[in-house]
Design an enzyme around this catalytic site. Sequence first.
Site, short mmCIF file in Angstrom:
data_model
loop_
_atom_site.label_atom_id
_atom_site.label_comp_id
_atom_site.label_asym_id
_atom_site.label_seq_id
_atom_site.Cartn_x
_atom_site.Cartn_y
_atom_site.Cartn_z
N SER A 229 0.82 -1.21 0.00
CA SER A 229 0.00 0.00 0.00
C SER A 229 0.85 1.26 0.00
O SER A 229 0.34 2.36 -0.20
CB SER A 229 -0.91 0.02 1.23
N HIS B 120 -3.27 -3.64 -5.53
CA HIS B 120 -3.53 -3.19 -4.16
C HIS B 120 -5.00 -3.39 -3.83
O HIS B 120 -5.87 -2.61 -4.24
CB HIS B 120 -3.13 -1.72 -4.00
N GLU C 254 -6.54 -1.28 -6.86
CA GLU C 254 -5.69 -0.36 -7.60
C GLU C 254 -4.66 -1.20 -8.37
O GLU C 254 -3.90 -1.97 -7.78
CB GLU C 254 -4.97 0.61 -6.65
N ASN D 49 -4.45 6.01 -0.87
CA ASN D 49 -3.58 6.41 0.25
C ASN D 49 -2.86 7.73 -0.01
O ASN D 49 -2.54 8.45 0.93
CB ASN D 49 -2.56 5.31 0.56
#
Length: 313
Positions: A148, A169, A181, A219
């Site tokens: 991540s 991800h 992702e 993130n």
Amino acid sequence: MAFATRRFVRAASSSAATAAAKKLIVKHVTVIGGGLMGAGIAQIAAASGYTVVLVDQSDEILKKSTKGIEESLKRVTKKKFADKPEAGAEFITKTLKNLTTSTDAVAVVHSTDLVIEAIVENQEVKNELFKRLDKFAPEHTIFASNTSSLQITQLANSTTRQDRFGGLHFFNPVPMMKLVEVIKTPMTSQKTFESLMDFSKAVGKSPVSCKDTPGFIVNRLLIPYMLEAIRLFERGDASKEDIDVAMKLGAGYPMGPFELLDYVGLDTTKYIVDGWHSLEPNNPLFLPSPLLNKLVEEKKLGKKTGEGFYKYN
């Protein structure tokens, strides 16, 4: 005759180029890491009909992972097959039949199409794993990391298959969260990227694409948002309780930033921030937080330790 020969050669070359450009059809998947993320990825892949091997360091860990997968599947079937208990039982049996476990990663990658890594968030440990598996996996095998926060490019550089390396991800809990992702580095081939996109869709997820930028999409936006909430609190501009209420009622978020920080883990957030700050020390979005550092030093890591920004019984 010479013209016919040249035409045949061109046709053969064209066929070879077309074959080389075809996407890899993934059938066999190896998931490295039997924690929550790895077990979740293994579950959805097995439930989607893939042959899956879940790998971890000990049989004890893998037994716990398998038990967690079984419990998760029971929860899924209660919703998915509410009126058809027999179909639900068959779904669980079929899914578990597609799943095996192993403590020997090297042995199982000999016959896999896709390796998904979901181990500890540590650059050196991940690099060592990929470097070792690269020597034994078939040439066609795609490697993917569920990281991540780490750069996919740096992980890919530990192997000789940079063109067959990307990021996948997933989000926790994997069986419930729809997003994946898919990360494409400058070296990732188009057919590798398309294969990863196809796999993500096949396991029932909605993939989005992103370049190899720190934190990818979610993130990259989420961590600076949470850090700014901490700074707002550090300055005394608002209480953490009011900040949480404001973001839930004003922005429609299911959790406020401090609730989310405690849920994610303050140590996890600090690790990500420190890594990004070392990559881009002049980026104000990635400046470390004194309060976050203090809480981590005091082992107040959030829900998992019973105290973070809030206390938990």
